[in-house]
Design an enzyme around this catalytic site. Structure first.
Site, PDB file in Angstrom:
ATOM      1  N   VAL A  47       0.987  -1.300   0.130  1.00  0.00           N
ATOM      2  CA  VAL A  47       0.071   0.274   0.109  1.00  0.00           C
ATOM      3  C   VAL A  47       0.721   1.101   0.513  1.00  0.00           C
ATOM      4  CG1 VAL A  47      -1.432   1.428   1.425  1.00  0.00           C
ATOM      5  CG2 VAL A  47      -1.851  -2.008   1.259  1.00  0.00           C
ATOM      6  N   CYS A  48       1.784   1.586   0.820  1.00  0.00           N
ATOM      7  CA  CYS A  48       2.546   2.441   0.702  1.00  0.00           C
ATOM      8  C   CYS A  48       3.829   2.835  -0.609  1.00  0.00           C
ATOM      9  CB  CYS A  48       3.789   1.570   2.088  1.00  0.00           C
ATOM     10  SG  CYS A  48       3.475   2.508   3.602  1.00  0.00           S
ATOM     11  N   SER A  49       4.236   1.402  -1.463  1.00  0.00           N
ATOM     12  CA  SER A  49       4.596   1.606  -2.588  1.00  0.00           C
ATOM     13  C   SER A  49       3.510   2.407  -3.452  1.00  0.00           C
ATOM     14  CB  SER A  49       5.081   0.454  -2.813  1.00  0.00           C
ATOM     15  OG  SER A  49       6.161   0.293  -2.045  1.00  0.00           O
TER      16      SER A  49
END
Length: 162
Positions: A47-49
């Site tokens: 999700v952060c990527s």
């Protein structure tokens, strides 16, 4: 223990964090223009990527509002540099590494149970006052619409009323 979440209308806590072994970036460097603070749990997580890649893709939209963008997590500078290089991220990723989560704590977005930042967004006006904030669930990419709406709102405040 984390402090309270800075609310719209409140001055955001000032900070300076490393972006490399010999370089720091902080809120005062963005005075005179809006700043977007994107706290996120960890480099390399799916999700952060996606979230950081989205912000890189819409960076020209942020720049249309003369806004600076900073990504902030508890990862160290070397992890950030590898992540940014791999993902083509050109905005600064700040290492809230040691003391771990100190800045996230002042913003009320450090998760003691995981030892990571929460997924939180802050838009600061040119004077460092919170214009908008949002905390998303860890597994949800909050996107860029809220940020862009907040930046648009800042522009509207500066326009003369006819």
């Amino acid at each position: 223990m984390s402090g309270p979440l800075p609310q719209p209308g409140q001055h955001a806590p000032d900070f300076e964090l490393p972006v490399g072994p010999d370089q720091t970036v902080g809120t005062t460097q963005f005075r005179g223009r809006p700043a977007v603070l994107a706290f996120y749990p960890a480099d390399w997580s799916p999700v952060c990527s996606d979230q950081m890649a989205l912000y890189q893709a819409v960076l020209p939209e942020f720049e249309r509002y003369n806004a600076g963008l900073m990504g902030i997590s508890v990862d160290n500078v070397w992890c950030h540099q590898a992540f940014a290089g791999d993902r083509g991220i050109r905005f600064p990723l700040l290492a809230d590494f040691e003391p771990k989560g100190a800045v996230a704590r002042t913003y009320g977005v450090y998760d003691e149970s995981t030892g990571m930042c929460e997924r939180a967004l802050f838009v600061l006006d040119a004077d460092g006052v919170v214009a908008w904030n949002h905390v998303a669930p860890p597994g949800v990419n909050p996107g860029a619409d809220g940020i862009l709406n907040a930046l648009e709102g800042l522009g509207n405040e500066r326009r003369p009323v006819l």
